[in-house]
Motif scaffolding. Structure first.
Motif, PDB file in Angstrom:
ATOM      1  N   GLU A  75       0.834  -1.206   0.000  1.00  0.00           N
ATOM      2  CA  GLU A  75       0.000   0.000   0.000  1.00  0.00           C
ATOM      3  C   GLU A  75       0.866   1.251   0.000  1.00  0.00           C
ATOM      4  O   GLU A  75       0.607   2.204  -0.739  1.00  0.00           O
ATOM      5  CB  GLU A  75      -0.929   0.013   1.215  1.00  0.00           C
ATOM      6  N   LYS A  76       1.903   1.261   0.841  1.00  0.00           N
ATOM      7  CA  LYS A  76       2.797   2.421   0.917  1.00  0.00           C
ATOM      8  C   LYS A  76       3.551   2.608  -0.389  1.00  0.00           C
ATOM      9  O   LYS A  76       3.710   3.734  -0.870  1.00  0.00           O
ATOM     10  CB  LYS A  76       3.796   2.271   2.060  1.00  0.00           C
ATOM     11  N   ARG A  79       1.384   4.313  -2.846  1.00  0.00           N
ATOM     12  CA  ARG A  79       1.283   5.747  -2.543  1.00  0.00           C
ATOM     13  C   ARG A  79       2.551   6.485  -2.954  1.00  0.00           C
ATOM     14  O   ARG A  79       2.486   7.596  -3.486  1.00  0.00           O
ATOM     15  CB  ARG A  79       1.018   5.958  -1.053  1.00  0.00           C
ATOM     16  N   GLU A  83       2.783   9.481  -5.650  1.00  0.00           N
ATOM     17  CA  GLU A  83       3.343  10.777  -5.254  1.00  0.00           C
ATOM     18  C   GLU A  83       4.453  11.204  -6.217  1.00  0.00           C
ATOM     19  O   GLU A  83       4.512  12.359  -6.649  1.00  0.00           O
ATOM     20  CB  GLU A  83       3.891  10.686  -3.831  1.00  0.00           C
TER      21      GLU A  83
END
Length: 120
Positions: A75-76, A79, A83
């Protein structure tokens, strides 16, 4: 008397992290996932996560690593990639590098404008 251990630094961003470094990082964080705060139990699948992602300027070194449960790590990572992509788009737009995807208007041979509609 305990001996001090030099910090491991990867020569390239693709270098595999040695098992001894994985063990040291896991022990330094007390076996706690740095993303969820949950204790990593025996049998849990976990990875070492770059706290500051490599794509966002982080370094491939021991001090930038922390244990993370695989699901939270994925999940990170998603992200972090999103970004980075947004930062690149904004930077290109500000520098005038990115061109529009479609031609919005052009002129016929007689000089009258023709407007392009979006094809979907």
């Amino acid at each position: 008397m305990s001996r001090s251990v030099d910090e491991w630094i990867g020569k390239t961003d693709d270098d595999a992290i040695p098992a001894r470094v994985r063990l040291r990082v896991f022990a330094r964080h007390g076996g706690i996932c740095h993303l969820s705060g949950r204790r990593i139990k025996a049998g849990d699948v976990w990875d070492l996560d770059h706290v500051v992602a490599l794509t966002n300027g982080g370094e491939h070194r021991e001090s930038n690593l922390a244990p993370a449960l695989r699901s939270k790590h994925r999940e990170k990572t998603a992200r972090d990639v999103a970004e980075k992509a947004k930062n690149d788009r904004v930077r290109k737009r500000h520098l005038g590098i990115k061109k529009p995807r479609t031609i919005r208007a052009w002129r016929r041979f007689d000089g009258s404008p023709v407007y392009a509609g979006r094809d979907r």
